[in-house]
Write a protein that holds these residues in place. Structure first.
Motif, PDB file in Angstrom:
ATOM      1  N   SER A  21       0.843  -1.183   0.236  1.00 35.92           N
ATOM      2  CA  SER A  21      -0.089   0.020  -0.171  1.00 35.92           C
ATOM      3  C   SER A  21       0.982   1.332  -0.163  1.00 35.92           C
ATOM      4  O   SER A  21       0.773   2.136  -0.800  1.00 35.92           O
ATOM      5  CB  SER A  21      -0.912   0.083   1.166  1.00 35.92           C
ATOM      6  N   GLY A  22       1.978   1.398   0.941  1.00 32.58           N
ATOM      7  CA  GLY A  22       2.760   2.590   1.008  1.00 32.58           C
ATOM      8  C   GLY A  22       3.388   2.768  -0.410  1.00 32.58           C
ATOM      9  O   GLY A  22       3.516   3.954  -0.636  1.00 32.58           O
ATOM     10  N   SER A  52      -0.514 -15.148  -2.704  1.00 28.04           N
ATOM     11  CA  SER A  52      -1.456 -15.324  -3.795  1.00 28.04           C
ATOM     12  C   SER A  52      -2.224 -14.112  -4.116  1.00 28.04           C
ATOM     13  O   SER A  52      -2.913 -13.505  -3.249  1.00 28.04           O
ATOM     14  CB  SER A  52      -2.496 -16.409  -3.432  1.00 28.04           C
ATOM     15  N   THR A 131      14.181   4.177   7.930  1.00 28.96           N
ATOM     16  CA  THR A 131      14.128   4.205   9.425  1.00 28.96           C
ATOM     17  C   THR A 131      12.817   3.805   9.973  1.00 28.96           C
ATOM     18  O   THR A 131      11.962   3.797   9.184  1.00 28.96           O
ATOM     19  CB  THR A 131      14.552   5.674  10.002  1.00 28.96           C
ATOM     20  N   ALA A 171       0.995   3.850   6.244  1.00 26.06           N
ATOM     21  CA  ALA A 171       0.643   2.002   5.693  1.00 26.06           C
ATOM     22  C   ALA A 171       1.652   1.190   6.453  1.00 26.06           C
ATOM     23  O   ALA A 171       2.316   0.431   5.756  1.00 26.06           O
ATOM     24  CB  ALA A 171       1.403   2.555   4.509  1.00 26.06           C
ATOM     25  N   GLY A 173       0.590  -1.334   8.123  1.00 20.95           N
ATOM     26  CA  GLY A 173       0.254  -2.687   7.985  1.00 20.95           C
ATOM     27  C   GLY A 173      -0.615  -3.112   9.489  1.00 20.95           C
ATOM     28  O   GLY A 173      -1.016  -2.156  10.195  1.00 20.95           O
ATOM     29  N   ALA A 195      -2.746 -18.566  12.061  1.00 20.27           N
ATOM     30  CA  ALA A 195      -2.186 -19.264  10.408  1.00 20.27           C
ATOM     31  C   ALA A 195      -0.685 -19.605  10.741  1.00 20.27           C
ATOM     32  O   ALA A 195       0.072 -18.800  11.360  1.00 20.27           O
ATOM     33  CB  ALA A 195      -2.566 -18.414   9.521  1.00 20.27           C
ATOM     34  N   ASP A 299      -3.659  -2.484   4.980  1.00 13.97           N
ATOM     35  CA  ASP A 299      -3.916  -3.175   6.610  1.00 13.97           C
ATOM     36  C   ASP A 299      -3.967  -2.423   7.514  1.00 13.97           C
ATOM     37  O   ASP A 299      -4.881  -2.738   8.686  1.00 13.97           O
ATOM     38  CB  ASP A 299      -2.804  -4.402   6.632  1.00 13.97           C
ATOM     39  N   PHE A 313      -4.832  -7.055  -2.966  1.00 13.24           N
ATOM     40  CA  PHE A 313      -5.462  -6.112  -3.709  1.00 13.24           C
ATOM     41  C   PHE A 313      -6.058  -5.065  -2.951  1.00 13.24           C
ATOM     42  O   PHE A 313      -5.947  -3.853  -3.483  1.00 13.24           O
ATOM     43  CB  PHE A 313      -6.909  -7.087  -4.317  1.00 13.24           C
TER      44      PHE A 313
END
Ligand SMILES: Cc1cc2nc3c(=O)[nH]c(=O)nc-3n(C[C@H](O)[C@H](O)[C@H](O)COP(=O)(O)OP(=O)(O)OC[C@H]3O[C@@H](n4cnc5c(N)ncnc54)[C@H](O)[C@@H]3O)c2cc1C
Length: 438
Positions: A21-22, A52, A131, A171, A173, A195, A299, A313
């Motif tokens: 995203s960033g 994926s 950084t 960004a 996450g 997971a 995220d 996506f």
């Protein structure tokens, strides 16, 4: 944003985090005249989830100018196979739904993919500051916004010359740095899964090359994602079920494979060639996505679930949507007033929130068994040689499920309405509970 000098462009944007995203946002803003500083802590473990991709990512890769490079280190993903039981596999290929759906996607080694995006950002004129950035709430001058770069972070970017950015983008996450600093809660999803995953070599493949496999297990589900040389195998299950498999992530993954006839046949004599990575409790959407002078992407704003692979996506699309919202001020001498910026950010946040909610709804159909039940009911309804009407209806339904799950039209009111209607009235006695993923 008070002083005269601060009302003149270009728009100064500080982005924290160079994940998909960033970096994507940095590329798009810099390309259209933004003055972009991208802070990144350089944390790239060997294993990163997000391997994926869905087909709707490919047009974005083309826009960013990195499809060719991505293809050079990735594997083409023609579709997805759902393994409901050892004897029941449903395979979907994206080209069946073309041109409404992009005909293929990729399986990517994530650290390499992130490096390629970052390199593209730097080549596009983005200032990269290696950084770990720190944000802090503003106290002195509220018109500057709610958040500021901490003094040492501002100092780490000498080109900013001590001038705060007009806009700070979180960004970071799932680290959700801005949300933590401002104590912004998140709406949590219903699943509290864990997971574990790793890469394997020397495995035996039993499907089309590049096809991603999602298999329902006795508890939870597993993924198999073929990369160029390796196979990524992951298990996703509730915390208690995971604990029953063993104490360590390694024990759990090994036992999950050994006790699942299908997974163990795929691994065969293959070898695990990496450590085992763990992610837990990831379903969440931030209750706020922006404030005065700051905004979240990817995220950091929200993450749905690994099921159906929407994460990268949504991260890239959030970058596109935010860049579009800021477009009126890029490459201009004037920067937006606080009220103008606020309204642009609010419209972006509404779109991204709608997308996150649509994916939440879609993923629920997989977990509670409604989608599998619908497929089973559809098979029972189709005779061996179906007539024109039945064939057309089935194609129509399949196309709309494809549009939703590929990312091509996940927010489409018609496609979502059709799925809701069918899963209410079209199950023809098939009980979704029997096909649910525990
Ligand atoms: C179990 C699991 C499986 C998944 N599988 C898939 C999948 O198959 N396909 C898919 O598309 N998605 C998948 N995802 C989701 C996907 O990984 C994410 O949606 C995607 O990585 C989000 O990108 P991002 O740029 O928002 O955040 P991230 O990729 O998390 O990037 C954030 C970046 O910010 C950096 N950073 C953090 N804090 C700071 C700081 N203070 N200063 C500087 N830098 C900082 C980090 O090092 C990192 O590089 C999965 C997620 C999970 C949990």
């Amino acid at each position: 944003m008070n002083s005269d000098a601060d009302t003149l462009g270009p728009l100064r944007v500080a982005i924290i985090g160079a994940g998909p995203s960033g970096s994507a946002l940095a590329i798009l803003l810099a390309r259209h005249g933004g003055d972009v500083t991208l802070f990144d802590d350089g944390r790239r473990p060997d294993l990163l989830v997000g391997e994926s991709l869905v087909p709707a990512v490919v047009p974005i890769l083309k826009t960013l100018g990195i499809e060719e490079e991505t293809a050079s280190f990735s594997r083409v993903k023609p579709g997805v196979s759902f393994v409901w039981s050892p004897t029941d596999r449903v395979s979907v290929t994206f080209n069946r739904f073309a041109p409404a759906v992009f005909p293929y996607a990729y399986n990517v080694p994530r650290p390499r993919f992130d490096d390629a995006l970052l390199a593209k950002a730097i080549a596009s004129g983005v200032r990269h500051v290696a950084t770990r950035a720190r944000l802090q709430p503003t106290t002195a001058d509220e018109s500057r916004g709610e958040l500021a770069l901490a003094p040492e972070t501002l100092a780490a970017a000498p080109a900013l010359d001590g001038r705060p950015p007009h806009l700070i983008v979180d960004a970071t996450g799932r680290g959700r740095h801005a949300a933590r600093v401002l104590a912004i809660p998140a709406r949590l999803g219903p699943r509290k899964d864990v997971a574990h995953f790793a890469h394997f070599e020397g495995f035996r493949w039993d499907d089309a090359p590049g096809q991603v496999l999602i298999a329902r297990g006795e508890a939870g589900w597993s993924w198999c994602i073929p990369l160029q040389e390796r196979l990524s195998i992951g298990i996703v299950l509730g915390q208690d079920d995971a604990a029953r498999l063993g104490r360590t992530p390694e024990e759990r993954l090994e036992r999950a494979i050994a006790t699942d006839p299908w997974l163990s046949s795929i691994v065969g004599d293959g070898k695990r060639v990496t450590g085992v990575a763990t992610y837990a409790n990831y379903q969440m959407i931030s209750e706020r996505g922006h404030g005065r002078g700051w905004v979240m992407v990817g995220d950091a704003f929200g993450f749905i679930d690994p099921m159906l692979s929407p994460g990268v996506f949504l991260a890239l699309r959030s970058a596109e949507l935010l860049a579009a919202a800021l477009a009126p001020w890029l490459g201009r001498r004037a920067i937006p007033s606080p009220a103008e910026l606020d309204s642009a950010l609010a419209s972006y946040v509404d779109l991204q929130r709608a997308m996150l909610s649509a994916w939440f709804e879609l993923v629920a159909y997989l977990y509670d068994g409604r989608l599998a039940a619908l497929i089973q009911a559809g098979r029972g309804w189709m005779p061996k040689n179906p007539g024109f009407v039945k064939r057309t209806m089935q194609e129509h339904i399949a196309r709309h499920v494809g549009l939703l799950a590929s990312g091509a039209a996940t927010t489409s009111r018609y496609s979502r309405g059709l799925l809701r209607l069918l899963s209410r009235y079209g199950l023809r006695g098939v009980d979704p509970a029997e096909l649910a993923i525990r």
